[in-house]
Design an enzyme around this catalytic site. Structure first.
Site, PDB file in Angstrom:
ATOM      1  N   ASP A   1       0.707  -1.177  -0.076  1.00  0.00           N
ATOM      2  CA  ASP A   1       0.084   0.111  -0.192  1.00  0.00           C
ATOM      3  C   ASP A   1       0.906   1.199   0.020  1.00  0.00           C
ATOM      4  O   ASP A   1       1.473   1.622   1.029  1.00  0.00           O
ATOM      5  CB  ASP A   1      -0.679   0.171   1.312  1.00  0.00           C
ATOM      6  CG  ASP A   1      -1.882  -1.205   1.511  1.00  0.00           C
ATOM      7  OD1 ASP A   1      -1.267  -2.403   1.239  1.00  0.00           O
ATOM      8  OD2 ASP A   1      -2.975  -0.835   1.616  1.00  0.00           O
TER       9      ASP A   1
ATOM     10  N   GLU B   1      -4.215   2.045  -3.169  1.00  0.00           N
ATOM     11  CA  GLU B   1      -5.359   2.509  -2.754  1.00  0.00           C
ATOM     12  C   GLU B   1      -5.260   3.655  -1.692  1.00  0.00           C
ATOM     13  O   GLU B   1      -6.322   4.398  -1.178  1.00  0.00           O
ATOM     14  CB  GLU B   1      -6.143   1.183  -1.915  1.00  0.00           C
ATOM     15  CG  GLU B   1      -5.529   0.971  -0.333  1.00  0.00           C
ATOM     16  CD  GLU B   1      -6.292   0.334   0.375  1.00  0.00           C
ATOM     17  OE1 GLU B   1      -7.806   0.245   0.334  1.00  0.00           O
ATOM     18  OE2 GLU B   1      -5.851   0.203   1.557  1.00  0.00           O
ATOM     19  N   ASN B   2      -4.017   3.827  -1.281  1.00  0.00           N
ATOM     20  CA  ASN B   2      -4.019   5.146  -0.197  1.00  0.00           C
ATOM     21  C   ASN B   2      -3.077   6.221  -0.826  1.00  0.00           C
ATOM     22  O   ASN B   2      -2.410   6.946  -0.074  1.00  0.00           O
ATOM     23  CB  ASN B   2      -3.358   4.803   0.963  1.00  0.00           C
ATOM     24  CG  ASN B   2      -3.973   3.622   1.768  1.00  0.00           C
ATOM     25  OD1 ASN B   2      -3.670   2.406   1.872  1.00  0.00           O
ATOM     26  ND2 ASN B   2      -5.208   3.766   2.107  1.00  0.00           N
TER      27      ASN B   2
ATOM     28  N   HIS C   1     -10.387   1.304  -0.239  1.00  0.00           N
ATOM     29  CA  HIS C   1     -10.441   2.625  -0.484  1.00  0.00           C
ATOM     30  C   HIS C   1     -10.752   2.921  -2.017  1.00  0.00           C
ATOM     31  O   HIS C   1     -10.331   4.309  -2.328  1.00  0.00           O
ATOM     32  CB  HIS C   1      -9.353   3.407   0.018  1.00  0.00           C
ATOM     33  CG  HIS C   1      -9.144   3.207   1.559  1.00  0.00           C
ATOM     34  ND1 HIS C   1     -10.276   3.644   2.227  1.00  0.00           N
ATOM     35  CD2 HIS C   1      -8.273   2.555   2.389  1.00  0.00           C
ATOM     36  CE1 HIS C   1     -10.013   3.281   3.693  1.00  0.00           C
ATOM     37  NE2 HIS C   1      -8.794   2.659   3.471  1.00  0.00           N
TER      38      HIS C   1
ATOM     39  N   HIS D   1      -6.681  -8.460  -0.547  1.00  0.00           N
ATOM     40  CA  HIS D   1      -6.384  -7.302   0.364  1.00  0.00           C
ATOM     41  C   HIS D   1      -7.351  -7.546   1.719  1.00  0.00           C
ATOM     42  O   HIS D   1      -8.489  -7.356   1.557  1.00  0.00           O
ATOM     43  CB  HIS D   1      -7.070  -5.991  -0.472  1.00  0.00           C
ATOM     44  CG  HIS D   1      -6.818  -4.893  -0.070  1.00  0.00           C
ATOM     45  ND1 HIS D   1      -5.793  -4.095  -0.215  1.00  0.00           N
ATOM     46  CD2 HIS D   1      -7.559  -3.881   0.667  1.00  0.00           C
ATOM     47  CE1 HIS D   1      -5.680  -2.893   0.559  1.00  0.00           C
ATOM     48  NE2 HIS D   1      -6.921  -2.749   1.033  1.00  0.00           N
TER      49      HIS D   1
ATOM     50  N   HIS E   1      -3.076  -4.205   2.770  1.00  0.00           N
ATOM     51  CA  HIS E   1      -4.174  -3.830   3.499  1.00  0.00           C
ATOM     52  C   HIS E   1      -3.849  -3.325   4.991  1.00  0.00           C
ATOM     53  O   HIS E   1      -3.918  -2.540   5.531  1.00  0.00           O
ATOM     54  CB  HIS E   1      -5.450  -4.503   3.452  1.00  0.00           C
ATOM     55  CG  HIS E   1      -6.599  -3.887   4.343  1.00  0.00           C
ATOM     56  ND1 HIS E   1      -7.210  -2.786   4.331  1.00  0.00           N
ATOM     57  CD2 HIS E   1      -7.150  -4.497   5.530  1.00  0.00           C
ATOM     58  CE1 HIS E   1      -7.977  -2.375   5.095  1.00  0.00           C
ATOM     59  NE2 HIS E   1      -7.964  -3.470   6.023  1.00  0.00           N
TER      60      HIS E   1
ATOM     61  N   HIS F   1      -1.045  -2.902   6.010  1.00  0.00           N
ATOM     62  CA  HIS F   1       0.433  -1.823   6.298  1.00  0.00           C
ATOM     63  C   HIS F   1       1.450  -2.484   7.032  1.00  0.00           C
ATOM     64  O   HIS F   1       2.220  -1.806   7.344  1.00  0.00           O
ATOM     65  CB  HIS F   1      -0.238  -0.692   6.702  1.00  0.00           C
ATOM     66  CG  HIS F   1      -1.190   0.272   5.689  1.00  0.00           C
ATOM     67  ND1 HIS F   1      -1.547   1.586   5.824  1.00  0.00           N
ATOM     68  CD2 HIS F   1      -1.740  -0.490   4.720  1.00  0.00           C
ATOM     69  CE1 HIS F   1      -2.237   1.850   4.789  1.00  0.00           C
ATOM     70  NE2 HIS F   1      -2.653   0.775   4.181  1.00  0.00           N
TER      71      HIS F   1
END
Ligand SMILES: [Fe+2]
Ligand SMILES: [Fe+2]
Length: 288
Positions: free
Chosen positions: A10, A41-42, A70, A153, A178, A180
């Site tokens: 991520d 996604e981030n 996200h 994820h 996901h 992290h």
């Protein structure tokens, strides 16, 4: 020659994007990578992705982008997700959700590589069964596609292990994103699928999962909502490299990587040196 793939965990905000831009081209050279996939996604301010940031990551040397829960935080990404084949949404989202549920790409290696992602179901938004969604994706892939990377994820390691065992021998790698936080369980399962619960986060590690510690702490202690701003210090690129036999699609190696800021500078120097070398070679060629 084996296929060498990197999945980047991520990417969080600007610090994450910056270290990708500094490191990926050098990693491609140093690690002889054929294809680089990143979960983004981030990437936009810590949540979602915009078309400009998508272009920035592709220009940095990323071949394909996976998204997670996200995915739709920024509306402006909908049209791009419909149009572009280098980005995928979770395959266990509804059929009408914007974007594609898988992609097939060719990197530096001549064999095609399929990439897809699903969301887990523990502590995640309600979605279709990821095991069945993965089966549907595999049934849709062209018969000549043997190298397959799945980004799962998910929050729970039990979900991850279930997916790894479900797809063992049917895909080249099941790698998690996901949480992290990287896990130290990388292995090759008996059927030849490379597996790791989570490859970790690419972003500021002096943080709570990429966000400012003081902000998250204040809300946790007082319940007063604060803006969970993206942190800024100790950017690192975390990911996992998988080596795959192109004839069987089976993994032959898996290794975690962590690139901190000084390693990223060294990788940038590798790129500069290779550009200089190419320039000198072409100038020498001209003189002959
Ligand atoms: Fe996520
Ligand atoms: Fe994330």
């Amino acid at each position: 020659m084996p296929v060498r793939l990197l999945l980047i965990g991520d990417i969080v905000g600007k610090p994450g994007r910056q270290i990708v831009t500094r490191a990926v081209r050098g990693l491609r050279i140093e690690e002889r990578l054929d294809l680089v996939v990143a979960n983004a996604e981030n990437a936009a301010g810590g949540s979602g992705l915009t078309p400009v940031i998508y272009a920035e990551l592709i220009a940095a040397g990323v071949d394909a982008i996976t998204m997670g829960d996200h995915v739709y935080r920024r509306r402006e990404i909908f049209a791009l997700m419909q149009r572009e084949r280098k980005i995928v949404r979770p395959a266990n989202y509804p059929q009408d959700a914007p974007g594609h549920s898988f992609t097939v790409l060719r990197g530096r290696h001549p064999v095609p590589v399929a990439v897809f992602t699903c969301l887990g179901r523990v502590f995640m938004p309600p979605v279709d069964c990821p095991l069945q969604a993965a089966d549907r994706v595999l049934a849709m892939l062209p018969a000549d596609v043997r190298v397959i990377l799945m980004d799962f994820h998910a929050e729970a390691t039990s979900d991850m292990q279930l997916m790894g065992r479900h797809l063992d021998g049917r895909v080249s790698a099941v790698l998690g994103t996901h949480t992290h936080v990287p896990t130290a369980d990388e292995c090759i399962l008996p059927g030849g699928t490379a597996f790791q619960c989570d490859v970790g986060m690419t972003g500021p590690h002096h943080s709570i999962l990429g966000r400012r510690i003081d902000r998250v702490m204040e809300t946790a202690r007082t319940f007063r909502p604060t803006h969970f701003e993206v942190a800024s210090q100790d950017a690192r690129l975390l990911g996992t490299i998988v080596e795959i036999d192109p004839n069987t699609g089976r993994a032959t190696g898996i290794r975690r990587i962590c690139v901190d800021e000084s390693a990223a500078d060294q990788l940038a120097a590798v790129v500069d040196a290779s550009v200089m070398q190419r320039k000198t070679r072409s100038e020498t060629g001209k003189n002959l």
